[in-house]
Design a protein around this motif. Structure first.
Motif, PDB file in Angstrom:
ATOM      1  N   THR A 140       0.706  -1.191  -0.212  1.00  0.00           N
ATOM      2  CA  THR A 140      -0.080  -0.112   0.224  1.00  0.00           C
ATOM      3  C   THR A 140       0.863   1.221   0.025  1.00  0.00           C
ATOM      4  O   THR A 140       0.411   2.382  -0.275  1.00  0.00           O
ATOM      5  CB  THR A 140      -0.950  -0.016   1.099  1.00  0.00           C
ATOM      6  OG1 THR A 140      -0.154  -0.223   2.461  1.00  0.00           O
ATOM      7  CG2 THR A 140      -2.069  -1.065   0.923  1.00  0.00           C
TER       8      THR A 140
ATOM      9  N   GLU B 160     -11.894  -7.452  -1.306  1.00  0.00           N
ATOM     10  CA  GLU B 160     -11.644  -6.084  -0.708  1.00  0.00           C
ATOM     11  C   GLU B 160     -11.092  -6.384   0.572  1.00  0.00           C
ATOM     12  O   GLU B 160     -11.496  -6.821   1.436  1.00  0.00           O
ATOM     13  CB  GLU B 160     -13.100  -5.307  -0.555  1.00  0.00           C
ATOM     14  CG  GLU B 160     -12.864  -3.748  -0.421  1.00  0.00           C
ATOM     15  CD  GLU B 160     -14.282  -3.256  -0.644  1.00  0.00           C
ATOM     16  OE1 GLU B 160     -14.315  -1.929  -0.102  1.00  0.00           O
ATOM     17  OE2 GLU B 160     -15.403  -3.916  -0.829  1.00  0.00           O
ATOM     18  N   GLU B 161      -9.895  -5.317   0.563  1.00  0.00           N
ATOM     19  CA  GLU B 161      -8.902  -5.505   1.700  1.00  0.00           C
ATOM     20  C   GLU B 161      -8.289  -4.045   1.977  1.00  0.00           C
ATOM     21  O   GLU B 161      -7.575  -3.569   0.973  1.00  0.00           O
ATOM     22  CB  GLU B 161      -8.138  -6.500   1.577  1.00  0.00           C
ATOM     23  CG  GLU B 161      -7.222  -6.941   2.766  1.00  0.00           C
ATOM     24  CD  GLU B 161      -6.395  -8.260   2.757  1.00  0.00           C
ATOM     25  OE1 GLU B 161      -5.334  -8.049   2.291  1.00  0.00           O
ATOM     26  OE2 GLU B 161      -6.937  -9.554   3.097  1.00  0.00           O
ATOM     27  N   ASN B 162      -8.314  -3.459   3.082  1.00  0.00           N
ATOM     28  CA  ASN B 162      -7.830  -2.182   3.285  1.00  0.00           C
ATOM     29  C   ASN B 162      -8.102  -1.049   2.349  1.00  0.00           C
ATOM     30  O   ASN B 162      -7.215  -0.644   1.741  1.00  0.00           O
ATOM     31  CB  ASN B 162      -6.025  -2.480   3.337  1.00  0.00           C
ATOM     32  CG  ASN B 162      -5.728  -3.335   4.555  1.00  0.00           C
ATOM     33  OD1 ASN B 162      -6.219  -3.170   5.468  1.00  0.00           O
ATOM     34  ND2 ASN B 162      -4.599  -4.174   4.136  1.00  0.00           N
ATOM     35  N   HIS B 163      -9.427  -1.033   1.881  1.00  0.00           N
ATOM     36  CA  HIS B 163     -10.003  -0.145   0.947  1.00  0.00           C
ATOM     37  C   HIS B 163      -9.102  -0.221  -0.368  1.00  0.00           C
ATOM     38  O   HIS B 163      -9.284   0.481  -1.101  1.00  0.00           O
ATOM     39  CB  HIS B 163      -9.607   1.293   1.487  1.00  0.00           C
ATOM     40  CG  HIS B 163     -10.116   1.781   2.794  1.00  0.00           C
ATOM     41  ND1 HIS B 163     -11.426   1.782   3.286  1.00  0.00           N
ATOM     42  CD2 HIS B 163      -9.466   1.964   4.150  1.00  0.00           C
ATOM     43  CE1 HIS B 163     -11.549   1.840   4.555  1.00  0.00           C
ATOM     44  NE2 HIS B 163     -10.394   1.983   5.095  1.00  0.00           N
ATOM     45  N   MET B 164      -8.943  -1.344  -0.797  1.00  0.00           N
ATOM     46  CA  MET B 164      -8.283  -1.857  -2.039  1.00  0.00           C
ATOM     47  C   MET B 164      -9.154  -3.018  -2.665  1.00  0.00           C
ATOM     48  O   MET B 164      -9.522  -4.060  -2.049  1.00  0.00           O
ATOM     49  CB  MET B 164      -6.969  -2.342  -1.807  1.00  0.00           C
ATOM     50  CG  MET B 164      -6.137  -1.049  -1.357  1.00  0.00           C
ATOM     51  SD  MET B 164      -4.252  -1.365  -1.668  1.00  0.00           S
ATOM     52  CE  MET B 164      -3.966  -1.011  -3.321  1.00  0.00           C
TER      53      MET B 164
END
Length: 576
Positions: free
Chosen positions: A352, A400-404
């Motif tokens: 990220t 969907e993970e960590n707003h990604m």
């Protein structure tokens, strides 16, 4: 709680409940906890890094021997970056376990955390990877058993270990080439006022290897040699700054040969170069017995800082190199600093934190390639994908993970895996089945495994501009039968190919194919993509269930592979 503390807590809790209800623990895991006493510390009341290196090496060696079932020796240690110092009274917790075993060598992961007994707070100090080699037995060369990963974390480290091993094997050659090309461009050494002669920092010391310094096979502990090297390096750094320096990092190094009880170990150190806030110290360890010539055991480069009362780096005096060899070391230190920053920036930061496009040049090719393949392997080891839809035996998953947003497409083809790998590796042929690939040209064939492409795609809206992408494609064949074939893609920037008015420059953070052998004629293909603003317009309707263009594309891919399965294996772009 900081992210560092959370990471430490997660790693330090290696037990979890399996579906059977049993508590699982990695069978190669070894833990060591030591309270830091005054005898372990320097005059600043901080744990000596040399002592820490001995504890790390001992813990890792015990883990390696637990897996191998025989004695093991330290072969190499990857870069170590020390994030914090450790004070007297704190507890050092070290966890080591074997990530992967190869023929006679294995990678051991080591995590060091610090614990405050009064507050219960814990934080990460460093994370390292060491390679150990199993010693020959009376029956001959050791053939190590395979590591079987049981958790997602273990699967991730198992997969990445193969890529780290690849980088280790080519590291020395790559570094030599980069140093030659970089130092040739640096010219003469700069002159500074008030410089310190490098000769003033030179240190030489000798140590006699006694039984307490060796293992049960009378070989000197690798950690003991590293501790002695750290000692002379610290003295050299102190002579430059007239203060107590703090060791921040040690570059990857290899043990060139063994040392035994009775050896006289000659340790030499000198400051190669000093920058504004850091200095590089070169250290060499050589051994001899009686009148025999010196044997080269190890060389290392260590980076030191001097911290003020607020723990901020102080400005350091400049160094005046010695003629000839001193100037060579001075210039090579500048080149290594650039390489070190590339390595830390590209490899060490979280996905990220990595910008979408990183400038590509020969000096960072190895690290960008590593990052490219590692990012794809990380996606491949995730196990919490959600099946969005399925059509014509093509499955679309999202995560969907960590707003990604991540997505993957999965299908099976009746084409051998190696042929599938060769056909999909050449991106110029992708336009034969993917309508999003309008143009594709090879910009640079960096080597057999890494190629730079320019891809042009049509506009998703009527009358709009198309997009173009500068992609690094990194290919990997399996290390063994437990690995897939990989084709990893990510965006890079090239000064020779800036954005143009005709296209909007798009970016790909992580994408690519994972190709698994199911049988001699059946192959499982998984395509991954980490959705970015440049990619999302092309796939948003598919993910929302409003379109089936992805199924059409991958059905066309399957037909393309079937039609070409009996053709000669595709040649790499450099051969065409």
């Amino acid at each position: 709680m900081t992210s560092e503390e959370k990471h430490a807590d997660t790693f330090l809790d290696p037990l979890f409940i399996q579906e059977s209800g049993e508590v699982y623990r990695n069978p190669t895991e070894v833990q060591m906890s030591q309270i830091v006493l005054p005898c372990h510390a320097n005059h600043c009341g901080e744990l000596s890094v040399g002592q820490l290196l001995k504890w790390m090496d001992s813990t890792a060696c015990l883990s390696a021997e637990r897996h191998a079932g025989c004695s093991c020796i330290t072969a190499s240690v990857d870069d170590i970056h020390f994030e914090h110092t450790i004070g007297v009274g704190k507890v050092v917790n070290i966890i080591a376990n074997v990530n992967r075993a190869f023929t006679s060598s294995m990678e051991v992961g080591i995590l060091v955390t610090c614990e405050d007994l009064y507050t219960g707070r814990q934080w990460k100090v460093c994370h390292a990877f060491a390679t150990f080699v199993a010693r020959r037995t009376e029956a001959g060369k050791v053939q190590l058993k395979q590591v079987i990963p049981c958790t997602q974390m273990e699967q991730m480290e198992y997969s990445l270990a193969a890529e780290r091993r690849r980088m280790r094997l080519i590291h020395a050659e790559i570094i030599t080439d980069l140093l030659c090309s970089s130092t040739a461009q640096l010219g003469e050494c700069q002159e500074y006022q008030g410089t310190v002669p490098a000769e003033r920092t030179r240190v030489e010391s000798v140590e006699l290897v006694l039984p307490p310094h060796a293992n049960h096979q009378v070989s000197t502990f690798g950690g003991q040699i590293m501790a002695w090297m750290e000692n002379v390096a610290t003295i050299a750094a102190s002579r430059l700054c007239n203060a107590h320096p703090t060791l921040r990092s040690i570059d990857m190094f290899h043990f060139r040969g063994p040392s035994h009880i009775g050896d006289r170990l000659v340790l030499k150190a000198i400051v190669n170069n000093a920058f504004k806030h850091s200095m590089e110290v070169g250290v060499c360890a050589e051994a001899y017995q009686g009148g025999e010539p010196l044997r080269h055991i190890n060389s290392a480069f260590m980076t030191f800082e001097v911290l003020d009362s607020d723990r901020k780096p102080c400005t350091l005096p400049r160094i005046r190199p010695e003629p000839v060899d001193g100037k060579r070391r001075y210039q090579e230190a500048i080149a290594r600093k650039k390489i070190r920053l590339d390595r830390k920036y590209i490899i060490s930061c979280e996905q990220t934190e990595v910008p979408l496009s990183v400038p590509w040049d020969p000096s960072n090719q190895m690290y960008l390639s590593y990052n490219n393949v590692s990012a794809l392997k990380l996606m491949d080891t995730r196990n919490n994908w959600v099946l969005t839809s399925e059509k014509n035996k093509v499955r679309l998953y999202t995560l969907e993970e960590n707003h990604m947003l991540f997505f993957k497409v999965e299908m099976y083809v009746s084409v051998p895996a190696e042929q599938t790998f060769h056909l999909l590796s050449d991106l110029r042929r992708r336009k034969e089945w993917d309508r999003h690939y309008e143009e594709c040209e090879v910009i640079n064939q960096a080597d057999e495994d890494d190629t730079l492409y320019r891809i042009a795609t049509p506009s998703v809206s009527r009358g709009g501009k198309g997009k173009d992408f500068i992609l690094l494609a990194s290919r990997r064949k399996p290390c063994d039968s437990r690995d897939p074939y990989l084709i990893a893609l990510r965006s890079v920037t090239l000064p020779t190919h800036p954005p143009t008015e005709d296209y909007t420059r798009g970016e790909v953070l992580c994408a690519g194919f994972s190709i698994w052998v199911e049988s001699s004629i059946v192959t499982k293909i998984t395509y991954y993509n980490q959705a970015t603003p440049g990619v999302l317009p092309y796939i948003s309707t598919d993910i929302a269930g409003l379109s089936s263009s992805f199924y059409s594309a991958f059905s066309a891919c399957s037909q393309f592979l079937e039609a070409n399965k009996d053709s000669l294996a595709a040649l790499p772009p450099s051969a065409l």
